[in-house]
Design an enzyme around this catalytic site. Structure first.
Site, PDB file in Angstrom:
ATOM      1  N   HIS A 521       0.776  -1.055   0.060  1.00 46.14           N
ATOM      2  CA  HIS A 521      -0.077  -0.046   0.077  1.00 46.14           C
ATOM      3  C   HIS A 521       0.732   1.231  -0.001  1.00 46.14           C
ATOM      4  O   HIS A 521       2.301   1.082  -0.004  1.00 46.14           O
ATOM      5  CB  HIS A 521      -0.818  -0.004   1.191  1.00 46.14           C
ATOM      6  CG  HIS A 521      -0.246   0.188   2.693  1.00 46.14           C
ATOM      7  ND1 HIS A 521       0.662  -1.022   3.094  1.00 46.14           N
ATOM      8  CD2 HIS A 521       0.112   1.062   3.343  1.00 46.14           C
ATOM      9  CE1 HIS A 521       1.040  -0.705   4.196  1.00 46.14           C
ATOM     10  NE2 HIS A 521       0.795   0.745   4.381  1.00 46.14           N
ATOM     11  N   ASP A 523       0.789   5.265   1.765  1.00 49.33           N
ATOM     12  CA  ASP A 523       0.518   5.973   3.073  1.00 49.33           C
ATOM     13  C   ASP A 523      -0.688   7.296   2.942  1.00 49.33           C
ATOM     14  O   ASP A 523      -1.145   7.576   4.029  1.00 49.33           O
ATOM     15  CB  ASP A 523       1.399   6.350   4.231  1.00 49.33           C
ATOM     16  CG  ASP A 523       2.207   5.155   4.652  1.00 49.33           C
ATOM     17  OD1 ASP A 523       1.236   3.867   4.571  1.00 49.33           O
ATOM     18  OD2 ASP A 523       3.233   5.158   5.110  1.00 49.33           O
ATOM     19  N   HIS A 593       4.694  -0.160  -0.279  1.00 50.58           N
ATOM     20  CA  HIS A 593       5.618  -0.829   0.548  1.00 50.58           C
ATOM     21  C   HIS A 593       4.630  -1.830   1.291  1.00 50.58           C
ATOM     22  O   HIS A 593       3.373  -1.651   1.231  1.00 50.58           O
ATOM     23  CB  HIS A 593       6.208  -0.099   1.693  1.00 50.58           C
ATOM     24  CG  HIS A 593       5.370   0.897   2.525  1.00 50.58           C
ATOM     25  ND1 HIS A 593       4.874   1.971   1.970  1.00 50.58           N
ATOM     26  CD2 HIS A 593       4.906   0.585   3.739  1.00 50.58           C
ATOM     27  CE1 HIS A 593       4.072   2.541   3.001  1.00 50.58           C
ATOM     28  NE2 HIS A 593       3.984   1.804   3.920  1.00 50.58           N
ATOM     29  N   ARG A 603       7.878  -9.441  16.480  1.00 51.83           N
ATOM     30  CA  ARG A 603       8.418  -8.045  16.128  1.00 51.83           C
ATOM     31  C   ARG A 603       7.670  -7.022  16.792  1.00 51.83           C
ATOM     32  O   ARG A 603       6.465  -6.804  16.619  1.00 51.83           O
ATOM     33  CB  ARG A 603       8.138  -7.912  14.608  1.00 51.83           C
ATOM     34  CG  ARG A 603       9.128  -6.910  13.975  1.00 51.83           C
ATOM     35  CD  ARG A 603       8.585  -6.574  12.718  1.00 51.83           C
ATOM     36  NE  ARG A 603       7.281  -5.929  12.552  1.00 51.83           N
ATOM     37  CZ  ARG A 603       6.761  -5.232  11.579  1.00 51.83           C
ATOM     38  NH1 ARG A 603       7.216  -5.182  10.372  1.00 51.83           N
ATOM     39  NH2 ARG A 603       5.405  -4.752  11.750  1.00 51.83           N
TER      40      ARG A 603
END
Length: 691
Positions: A521, A523, A593, A603
């Protein structure tokens, strides 16, 4: 009144018969009535009747638009306005109103003959018109056809609706189901309302991008011809009945009404270029759609070895931008190739197009200046001298806003002096194969990473106090200053959203996993991989300018960040997370990204979004910073009170309040939960903000 008498008699005589159907032509049923009946049949689950009525409504809608276009074109030629009056001409009212009445008579007769009924019977409500513009009937039709076991036809209807409504979640699911169904042919996924110029334009651009210039010129010429025809069709429809959105309103006087309606028609005609330059399913138009054809064509013809046509296209482009230095230099080169004796002129149809557009703009700006109202000029190429002085400042603001929104950040990347001691730039845009991308290391120490990981655990348990939250605010503010120094040294960056988030691998078999934790996508715009564009329009967060990810650990597998081309498939760079690593990049379509799924471990990262617009600054952060300041003040006051009370006890004095133990702030009961995976955040942001 003498000049009007024969015409009025003609109108009276022609009135009753003009609506009789032409021989061999059936009466066209109003599309809004067919649509209403079709929807009723749909909800009654009478699928056969619903499909029939919906198809007829779509056919009737198309025939009505075709009739209006055809009649207005014919009547423009048959009942045109005369040139300048001679010395013995009748009064100006006769010269003006007689052609108006002749045009009205011609339109009424033509439409009545082609429709087989009074044209007023085909005036649908604004809501129904919007349904057809959004292709809503195809949504009902695809369900009815599916129920009738007409799978190929259902797929075509569904695809036609989906092309214009790509954000429709239910249709997205239906399309995925159709793609998985056995027996569905690939050719069934076709747009039944496809516009020829868009197909040709995209094909031409694809050929252009792979250096197949001769094939590109064929498709771009086809697109240009069809696009100009579409503009004319749209302009013809502007002369139809206008919706004012009101039921009862005092009508203006004769001349005011004529002027208001005429200016409305002119504005509608001007915005036709935006309508045809807007791909179905999108809100934003392709910038400079008509001029861009000539920019592409001149280069393609030059590369294909045809300098004469290249020069013609360059001259046509200069009609829009006569001071364009690069194109003027190109023209010199073409003239040198062709010889000084060669005649190079712009295309005649484009000369007429530009002259007509400038004439209309001049009238509109005159009306806005003297009669009021507004006008959002759709063209970037409008000459500055055409705009009245009183309107120039507003026009410049609009143009600058549009220019910034369409800025090629790959060419405009700016860097300020980077002076943060100990922090290193591991990769820049060149090493990351893109524009406005950078990787910083050593932004946090190992100890700071551990403290923030502990904070993430506290956030899940809901036990964060103001001192714990101060860790997140400090780390994110440090990151903001780094990104601002690198990308925007001359203008302050504001936080748009801050998000501490952790992702844990799912249980089960992990080998061979290629799924994504976060799909590809951008931003601040809606990524269109098929069209290889990113549309800066709602529901995207258009005010976001830069994005950042501050990683806290690397003891996990998977979870890498990657950048792609606009196709969302071709990976251009990949970044492995580790403690203290900050990845920053501009938020637009230049940086699509995604994130690979975490396959083992957990994570954690701080996701950051920044804006140049103070009005879009993150309110929650301001409140949190205020809480930090109050907590610090109360802590300081608490320390002071402890010292005073201790001194009082030593001197034998009494205190009106019991002493507060030193080192403990009264505000510890005030809890603040940072934006974490387990915390609260605004509902409208939740679906899109998480990296």
């Amino acid at each position: 009144m003498a000049p009007f008498l024969p015409l009025l008699l003609l109108l009276s005589a022609a009135g009753p018969s003009r609506c009789s159907p032409a021989p061999g032509r059936a009466r066209l049923a109003p599309y809004d009535l067919l649509y209403a009946d079709g929807v009723r049949a749909y909800f009654a689950r009478d699928w056969r009747r619903a499909a029939e009525l919906l198809r007829r409504s779509l056919h009737s809608y198309g025939q009505l638009r075709e009739a209006r276009r055809g009649c207005r074109g014919r009547c423009r030629e048959e009942a045109g306005f005369a040139g300048p009056p001679g010395p013995a001409s009748p009064s100006w009212e006769s010269r003006f109103f007689e052609p108006v009445l002749q045009r009205a008579e011609c339109l009424g007769e033509c439409l009545g003959r082609r429709l087989g009924a009074e044209p007023s019977l085909h005036r649908a409500s604004a809501e129904t018109q919007r349904d057809f513009e959004r292709r809503e009937p195809y949504n009902y039709l695809q369900v009815a056809l599916f129920q009738l076991k007409k799978l190929d036809e259902a797929v075509s209807a569904a695809h036609t609706f989906f092309v214009a409504n790509p954000q429709h979640l239910q249709m997205r699911e239906d399309m995925e189901k159709y793609q998985r169904m056995a027996g569905v042919k690939p050719e069934s996924f076709r747009d039944l309302q496809a516009t020829p110029y868009w197909e040709a334009y995209e094909a031409g651009v694809q050929r252009y991008n792979v250096d197949e210039y001769l094939q590109a010129t064929v498709k771009l010429e086809e697109s240009l011809e069809e696009a100009l025809l579409a503009v004319e069709d749209c302009r013809a429809l502007c002369e139809g009945p206008q919706e004012d959105g009101t039921e009862e309103e005092m009508q203006p006087g004769l001349y005011e009404a004529i002027a208001a309606h005429y200016v409305q028609v002119l504005k509608c005609r001007q915005h036709c270029v935006l309508e045809i330059a807007t791909k179905p399913g999108r809100v934003s138009a392709t910038e400079d759609f008509i001029p861009s054809h000539f920019d592409l064509l001149q280069f393609a013809y030059d590369q294909a070895g045809n300098p004469a046509l290249a020069a013609e296209c360059a001259a046509s482009y200069l009609l829009f931008y006569p001071a364009d230095e690069l194109m003027l230099e190109k023209m010199k080169q073409y003239r040198a190739k062709l010889g000084e004796s060669a005649s190079v002129t712009a295309r005649e149809n484009i000369q007429r197009y530009v002259q007509r557009s400038l004439m209309e703009k001049k009238l509109i700006y005159y009306a806005v200046e003297h009669l009021g109202g507004t006008f959002n000029d759709p063209d970037l190429w409008t000459p500055d001298e055409l705009i009245p002085e009183s309107l120039k400042e507003k026009h410049r603001e609009n143009q600058e806003k549009q220019r910034l929104e369409n800025l090629d950040v790959g060419q405009q990347e700016q860097r300020g002096p980077f002076t943060f001691e100990g922090i290193t730039i591991s990769m820049d845009s060149r090493q990351l194969n893109g524009s406005q991308r950078v990787v910083f290391d050593r932004v946090l120490t190992d100890s700071e990473c551990k403290d923030l990981l502990r904070l993430a655990k506290l956030a899940q348990d809901g036990t964060v106090n103001w001192r714990d939250a101060k860790l997140l605010l400090h780390a994110s503010e440090k990151s903001r200053k780094i990104v601002e120094s690198y990308f925007s040294p001359e203008k302050r960056l504001h936080f748009s959203f801050t998000h501490l988030v952790c992702r844990t691998a799912v249980e089960g078999e992990q080998d061979g996993r290629m799924d994504l934790s976060h799909p590809v996508h951008a931003d601040n715009c809606l990524l269109d991989p098929e069209g290889k564009e990113c549309w800066r329009e709602p529901p995207a967060y258009m005010y976001r300018d830069y994005s950042g990810i501050l990683y806290l650990n690397d003891d996990f597998q998977g979870g890498d960040l990657f950048f792609t081309e606009l196709d969302a498939v071709t990976i251009t760079a990949q970044v492995r997370p580790k403690c203290g690593r900050l990845v920053a990049f501009s938020s637009g379509g230049e940086n699509p990204h995604g994130v690979w799924a975490v396959t083992r471990g957990r994570r954690c990262a701080v996701a950051l979004w920044y804006t140049l617009s103070p009005e879009h600054a993150e309110q929650e952060r301001m409140e949190a910073e205020g809480l930090m300041r109050r907590g610090a003040t109360e802590q300081e006051q608490s320390d002071t009170d402890g010292e005073v009370h201790a001194g009082a006890e030593r001197s034998g004095e009494t205190s009106p309040e019991p002493p507060v133990p030193k080192g403990r702030a009264r505000s510890t009961s005030q809890r603040w939960t940072p934006h974490s995976g387990a915390g609260q955040q605004p509902q409208e942001r939740r679906a899109r903000d998480e990296l």
